[in-house]
Design a protein around this motif. Sequence first.
Motif, PDB file in Angstrom:
ATOM      1  N   MET A 246       0.821  -1.195   0.000  1.00  0.00           N
ATOM      2  CA  MET A 246       0.000   0.000   0.000  1.00  0.00           C
ATOM      3  C   MET A 246       0.867   1.261   0.000  1.00  0.00           C
ATOM      4  SD  MET A 246      -3.069   0.888  -0.120  1.00  0.00           S
ATOM      5  CE  MET A 246      -4.385   1.846   0.451  1.00  0.00           C
ATOM      6  N   LYS A 247       1.995   1.215   0.744  1.00  0.00           N
ATOM      7  CA  LYS A 247       2.882   2.369   0.825  1.00  0.00           C
ATOM      8  C   LYS A 247       3.524   2.658  -0.539  1.00  0.00           C
ATOM      9  CE  LYS A 247       6.269   4.464   3.779  1.00  0.00           C
ATOM     10  NZ  LYS A 247       7.033   4.365   4.998  1.00  0.00           N
ATOM     11  N   LYS A 248       3.876   1.600  -1.280  1.00  0.00           N
ATOM     12  CA  LYS A 248       4.471   1.782  -2.607  1.00  0.00           C
ATOM     13  C   LYS A 248       3.464   2.414  -3.566  1.00  0.00           C
ATOM     14  CE  LYS A 248       8.085  -1.637  -2.469  1.00  0.00           C
ATOM     15  NZ  LYS A 248       8.761  -2.725  -3.132  1.00  0.00           N
ATOM     16  N   ARG A 249       2.214   2.028  -3.456  1.00  0.00           N
ATOM     17  CA  ARG A 249       1.170   2.597  -4.312  1.00  0.00           C
ATOM     18  C   ARG A 249       1.017   4.103  -4.036  1.00  0.00           C
ATOM     19  NH1 ARG A 249      -4.099  -0.745  -4.590  1.00  0.00           N
ATOM     20  NH2 ARG A 249      -2.621  -2.107  -5.602  1.00  0.00           N
ATOM     21  N   LYS A 250       1.032   4.474  -2.758  1.00  0.00           N
ATOM     22  CA  LYS A 250       0.937   5.896  -2.393  1.00  0.00           C
ATOM     23  C   LYS A 250       2.130   6.670  -2.934  1.00  0.00           C
ATOM     24  CE  LYS A 250      -1.813   5.722   1.824  1.00  0.00           C
ATOM     25  NZ  LYS A 250      -1.811   5.981   3.281  1.00  0.00           N
ATOM     26  N   THR A 251       3.293   6.049  -2.879  1.00  0.00           N
ATOM     27  CA  THR A 251       4.504   6.686  -3.398  1.00  0.00           C
ATOM     28  C   THR A 251       4.378   6.931  -4.898  1.00  0.00           C
ATOM     29  OG1 THR A 251       5.827   5.613  -1.698  1.00  0.00           O
ATOM     30  CG2 THR A 251       7.014   6.457  -3.601  1.00  0.00           C
TER      31      THR A 251
ATOM     32  N   LYS B 212       2.763  14.892  -8.372  1.00  0.00           N
ATOM     33  CA  LYS B 212       3.807  15.921  -8.378  1.00  0.00           C
ATOM     34  C   LYS B 212       4.333  16.149  -9.790  1.00  0.00           C
ATOM     35  CE  LYS B 212       6.101  15.477  -3.897  1.00  0.00           C
ATOM     36  NZ  LYS B 212       7.363  15.018  -3.309  1.00  0.00           N
TER      37      LYS B 212
ATOM     38  N   ILE C  79       1.551   7.166  -6.656  1.00  0.00           N
ATOM     39  CA  ILE C  79       0.499   8.159  -6.883  1.00  0.00           C
ATOM     40  C   ILE C  79       1.029   9.565  -6.569  1.00  0.00           C
ATOM     41  CG2 ILE C  79      -1.747   8.993  -6.053  1.00  0.00           C
ATOM     42  CD1 ILE C  79      -2.512   5.980  -5.774  1.00  0.00           C
ATOM     43  N   ARG C  80       1.762   9.696  -5.465  1.00  0.00           N
ATOM     44  CA  ARG C  80       2.344  10.989  -5.095  1.00  0.00           C
ATOM     45  C   ARG C  80       3.316  11.465  -6.178  1.00  0.00           C
ATOM     46  NH1 ARG C  80       5.369  10.438  -0.016  1.00  0.00           N
ATOM     47  NH2 ARG C  80       3.605   9.101   0.347  1.00  0.00           N
TER      48      ARG C  80
END
Length: 182
Positions: free
Chosen positions: A1-6, A13, A8-9
Amino acid sequence: MKKRKTIIRFLIKFFVTYFLLVGIYSVYLKQTQQKGDVFSCAPITKTVAEHSKWFGELLGYDVALEQHDSELSIKLIVDNIYVARVVEGCNAISVIILFLTFIIAFSGSIKATIIYGIIGTTFIYIVNVARVFILSILMYKYPEYQSILHDLLFPAIIYGAVFLLWIIWVRRFSYLKKIKNE
């Protein structure tokens, strides 16, 4: 989940920065270029042409510049022969925008991003000025290779320089390294 947020962020940007910088540059071009009865290139394009002229004179060539009278370009003249034209695409601003967008999207500290952005932009600009003049001289000396020089070799130089800067950024300054290790 953290990799997906990274991811998307990064994408947010990247696209926000890219469209913002391209928008600012488009407004700049609209306000500074003139076409119609009189043609006049944007100041940054003129500056790249002037620095390319200076670079050529430093190498011992007789170089002159002249605003093209029927298009948005600066004629680059070597030894009284019109060898190349410097157009808006030759000023490397679109490449610099791409470079800056990438380092902002792959964040580092604000200080590192600003300093690396300035150093990288300066490096790209210098490489581009040399590239414009060297391309002009090679087209002057080897006109039969104009297509290969302009379409293949010289884009490879500028994009290769940017790619190297990106690699250095990601390996040394980007927070991506910290996320990967977590």
